[in-house]
Motif scaffolding. Structure first.
Motif, short mmCIF file in Angstrom:
data_model
loop_
_atom_site.label_atom_id
_atom_site.label_comp_id
_atom_site.label_asym_id
_atom_site.label_seq_id
_atom_site.Cartn_x
_atom_site.Cartn_y
_atom_site.Cartn_z
N ALA A 73 -0.08 2.79 4.82
CA ALA A 73 0.64 1.38 5.27
C ALA A 73 -0.59 0.49 5.57
CB ALA A 73 1.78 1.44 5.88
N LEU A 74 -0.55 -0.83 4.92
CA LEU A 74 -1.41 -1.80 5.38
C LEU A 74 -0.56 -2.87 6.14
CD1 LEU A 74 -3.86 -2.42 2.46
CD2 LEU A 74 -4.30 -1.06 4.58
N LEU A 75 -0.65 -2.92 7.37
CA LEU A 75 0.19 -3.70 8.17
C LEU A 75 -0.10 -5.06 8.92
CD1 LEU A 75 1.65 -0.72 10.12
CD2 LEU A 75 2.47 -1.74 8.06
N TRP A 76 0.28 -6.26 8.70
CA TRP A 76 0.06 -7.48 9.08
C TRP A 76 0.84 -7.75 10.23
CZ3 TRP A 76 -0.83 -6.04 4.10
CH2 TRP A 76 -2.10 -6.29 3.75
N PRO A 77 0.95 -7.53 11.27
CA PRO A 77 2.02 -8.07 12.12
C PRO A 77 2.51 -9.56 12.76
CG PRO A 77 0.35 -7.39 13.52
CD PRO A 77 -0.12 -7.13 12.10
N THR A 78 1.45 -10.26 12.22
CA THR A 78 1.53 -11.86 12.78
C THR A 78 1.74 -12.60 11.33
OG1 THR A 78 -0.76 -12.33 12.77
CG2 THR A 78 0.32 -11.30 14.84
N GLU A 79 1.49 -13.95 11.51
CA GLU A 79 1.51 -14.82 10.39
C GLU A 79 0.50 -14.77 9.55
OE1 GLU A 79 -0.18 -17.06 13.90
OE2 GLU A 79 1.68 -15.71 13.54
N LYS A 80 -0.75 -14.12 10.08
CA LYS A 80 -2.01 -14.11 9.48
C LYS A 80 -2.21 -13.34 7.94
CE LYS A 80 -4.59 -14.73 13.68
NZ LYS A 80 -5.60 -13.97 14.69
N SER A 81 -1.05 -13.27 7.42
CA SER A 81 -1.00 -12.51 6.02
C SER A 81 -0.92 -13.38 5.10
CB SER A 81 0.46 -11.47 5.98
OG SER A 81 1.49 -12.20 5.93
N TYR A 82 -0.84 -13.09 3.67
CA TYR A 82 -1.00 -13.95 2.58
C TYR A 82 0.25 -14.62 2.53
CZ TYR A 82 -0.32 -14.90 -2.45
OH TYR A 82 -0.11 -15.37 -3.77
N THR A 83 1.41 -14.29 2.85
CA THR A 83 2.85 -14.74 3.14
C THR A 83 2.98 -15.60 4.21
OG1 THR A 83 4.01 -13.00 3.90
CG2 THR A 83 3.88 -13.08 1.39
N GLY A 84 2.18 -15.75 5.16
CA GLY A 84 2.30 -16.49 6.19
C GLY A 84 3.21 -15.89 7.21
N GLN A 85 3.77 -14.57 7.19
CA GLN A 85 4.64 -13.94 8.12
C GLN A 85 4.39 -12.57 8.04
OE1 GLN A 85 7.98 -13.93 4.56
NE2 GLN A 85 8.34 -14.90 6.27
N PRO A 86 4.94 -11.92 9.04
CA PRO A 86 4.66 -10.26 9.13
C PRO A 86 4.93 -9.77 7.83
CG PRO A 86 5.87 -10.88 10.97
CD PRO A 86 5.84 -12.27 10.06
N ALA A 87 3.93 -8.72 7.27
CA ALA A 87 3.78 -8.06 6.09
C ALA A 87 3.43 -6.80 6.04
CB ALA A 87 3.13 -9.07 5.08
N ALA A 88 3.60 -6.15 4.87
CA ALA A 88 3.03 -4.81 4.70
C ALA A 88 2.84 -4.51 3.41
CB ALA A 88 4.04 -3.57 5.49
N GLU A 89 1.92 -3.41 3.03
CA GLU A 89 1.73 -2.78 1.82
C GLU A 89 1.96 -1.54 1.86
OE1 GLU A 89 -1.64 -4.06 -0.36
OE2 GLU A 89 -0.71 -6.19 -0.87
N LEU A 90 2.80 -0.80 1.17
CA LEU A 90 2.79 0.70 1.23
C LEU A 90 1.89 1.19 -0.07
CD1 LEU A 90 6.58 1.31 2.02
CD2 LEU A 90 5.07 0.29 3.70
N HIS A 91 0.99 2.12 0.23
CA HIS A 91 0.26 2.70 -0.76
C HIS A 91 0.42 4.20 -1.02
CE1 HIS A 91 -3.29 -0.52 -0.49
NE2 HIS A 91 -2.25 -0.98 -0.35
N LEU A 92 1.22 4.37 -2.25
CA LEU A 92 1.64 5.58 -2.54
C LEU A 92 1.18 6.25 -3.91
CD1 LEU A 92 5.16 4.70 -1.63
CD2 LEU A 92 3.94 6.18 -0.34
N PRO A 93 1.36 7.24 -4.26
CA PRO A 93 1.12 7.74 -5.59
C PRO A 93 1.75 7.05 -6.60
CG PRO A 93 1.76 9.57 -4.24
CD PRO A 93 1.93 8.57 -3.38
N GLY A 94 0.99 6.38 -7.47
CA GLY A 94 1.48 5.50 -8.64
C GLY A 94 2.42 6.06 -9.79
N CYS A 95 3.40 6.78 -9.09
CA CYS A 95 4.64 7.24 -10.09
C CYS A 95 5.77 6.34 -9.98
CB CYS A 95 5.09 8.75 -9.57
SG CYS A 95 6.35 9.17 -10.24
N LEU A 96 6.11 5.75 -10.92
CA LEU A 96 7.28 4.40 -11.00
C LEU A 96 8.45 4.93 -10.47
CD1 LEU A 96 6.47 2.93 -14.63
CD2 LEU A 96 5.79 2.25 -12.14
N PRO A 97 8.90 6.12 -10.65
CA PRO A 97 10.21 6.44 -9.86
C PRO A 97 10.08 6.65 -8.53
CG PRO A 97 10.11 7.96 -11.83
CD PRO A 97 8.63 7.13 -11.77
#
Length: 451
Positions: A73-97
């Protein structure tokens, strides 16, 4: 759509990677509760960050039968993210289901599914992007050749918004000098001379015109909505094209069959930039040239966004009316100034006269309404920017021209200032300082979910 997504206090999630199998896939989360929602899925020995962005390795607990899945997980706990608010990206195996299961788990944990374009919309609302850059994101996604990609990347990097912001700041500074002089008019204090004002306005006008031309040069007619004029020979299609476009684009003659090749003109229809096309009249080809003209016209018609079927005798067109296909069609009676057979309102025919102008504005309005309905999701990023901004930039140029005319004619600095404010508002519509829910809806509804 926009009325709901302007509330940025909700935490949203969606699959952000392409809808195909891959080594890695991404699920995006944004909102005040982004990190706490992710924490309900992610088991890790590493603590969550409080201030700085951080990557954490761990195991995601997904619904059965998937169970525990290793990822990061890439975690941005403050407003310093792309969306200007706390945000996260989960990086997982690229299986659609598997990615869909991660979204389901996030929703169960307190997030909601994101709507199309909602992440980019939040970036715009947070001031991370202006509207032209937001549309460039869509342009990068939709780019189907190297040139389109380069144009979109240039726009995303501020290649369009920076010149407009510079123009806007200079215009604001000029307006402040002008209005300061109005405050001291009784003391006969002049903050800027008429000559300086006119020269500065002329310079700003030239630069804004250059931006308008730059945008126009980046959009080809293939990117624009296609309005095709169809009908039998000599019913007034060419005259109607000229009347709608405001140009003498097509040769007009009373001789049937004047138009053989298609005639295209890019023009404005009530704020929409469109490609208006006149085609050969419907008839049985008597020779190879006429037959080729008919095939060309039929091929163009198949790609029409809207078809305008023209006739000077609608009462004879019952067969064509009955056999209409799925292309949105406006049925137009031409040459209404010449009289002829009646066309009662319930027949569906719109009466026009290219000679007198009767019915032309009504036709323009009806075409614009159909364009609103049929092209909401079709324009790509760069073409969409040009189509949205064309009317705004033109109004800005007209306002600056009026300001110069008033200043030269000594019509009063209050009137000059009013025209300058109109120009500022028009430029603001392009970059996003001035916007409405309708404008945002038109832009962000074209995005896919997760962007």
């Amino acid at each position: 759509m926009i009325a709901n997504v302007l509330d940025t206090e909700e935490t949203i999630c969606a699959v952000a990677s392409a809808p195909s199998g891959a080594a890695r896939g991404i699920v995006r989360v944004s909102g005040p509760a982004a990190l706490s929602v992710v924490a309900k899925l992610l088991v890790s020995d590493e603590p969550f960050p409080e201030r700085m962005g951080k990557r954490i390795e761990g195991v995601f607990q997904l619904p059965a039968p998937l169970g525990d899945v290793a990822g990061a997980a890439l975690l941005w706990p403050t407003e310093k993210s792309y969306t200007g608010q706390p945000a996260a990206e989960l990086h997982l195996p690229g299986c659609l289901p598997l990615l869909d299961a991660a979204v389901e788990a996030l929703v169960h944990a307190g997030a909601r599914p994101a709507r199309p374009g909602e992440f980019t919309l939040r970036a715009f609302l947070a001031g991370r992007l202006d509207l032209t850059q937001a549309e460039a994101v869509l342009g990068v996604i939709d780019a189907d050749d190297q040139q389109s990609l380069q144009f979109a990347l240039h726009q995303l990097a501020g290649g369009l918004s920076e010149p407009l912001q510079d123009i806007r700041l200079e215009l604001l500074g000029l307006l402040s000098h002008l209005e300061a002089g109005l405050d001291f008019v009784e003391e006969d204090i002049e903050f800027i001379s008429t000559q300086e004002l006119v020269e500065s306005l002329g310079s700003i006008q030239s630069r804004l015109l250059a931006v308008q031309q730059q945008m126009s040069s980046r959009v080809s007619s293939k990117d624009l909505p296609l309005i095709v004029l169809r009908g039998r020979p000599n019913v007034g299609k060419s005259r109607l094209l000229n009347a709608l476009s405001g140009e003498e684009a097509a040769i007009v003659a009373d001789i049937a069959g004047t138009t053989r090749d298609s005639v295209q003109v890019v023009c404005q229809l009530n704020g929409h930039t469109v490609c208006l096309t006149d085609t050969a009249g419907l008839e049985e080809g008597r020779n190879p040239i006429e037959r080729e003209a008919q095939q060309l016209a039929a091929g163009i018609e198949q790609h029409a966004t809207i078809r305008v079927f023209c006739s000077d005798r609608p009462e004879t067109e019952s067969t064509l009316l009955a056999s209409a296909d799925s292309i949105p069609t406006v049925w137009v009676k031409t040459k209404s100034d010449l009289g002829g057979g009646g066309t009662p309102a319930e027949s569906g025919w719109l009466e026009t006269s290219s000679e007198t102008g009767s019915g032309i504005e009504t036709l323009r309005s009806e075409l614009a309404e159909l364009l609103d309905q049929s092209t909401a999701g079709e324009l790509k990023g760069i073409a969409g920017t040009a189509a949205r901004c064309a009317d705004s930039l033109q109004r800005g140029l007209v306002a600056l021209d009026d300001a110069v005319t008033i200043a030269v004619g000594e019509g009063g600095q209050e009137l000059v200032a009013a025209e300058m404010r109109f120009a500022l508002a028009a430029i603001g519509e392009v970059t996003g300082e001035v916007y409405t829910d309708d404008i945002l809806d038109r832009i962000f509804s074209r995005f896919c979910i997760g962007k």
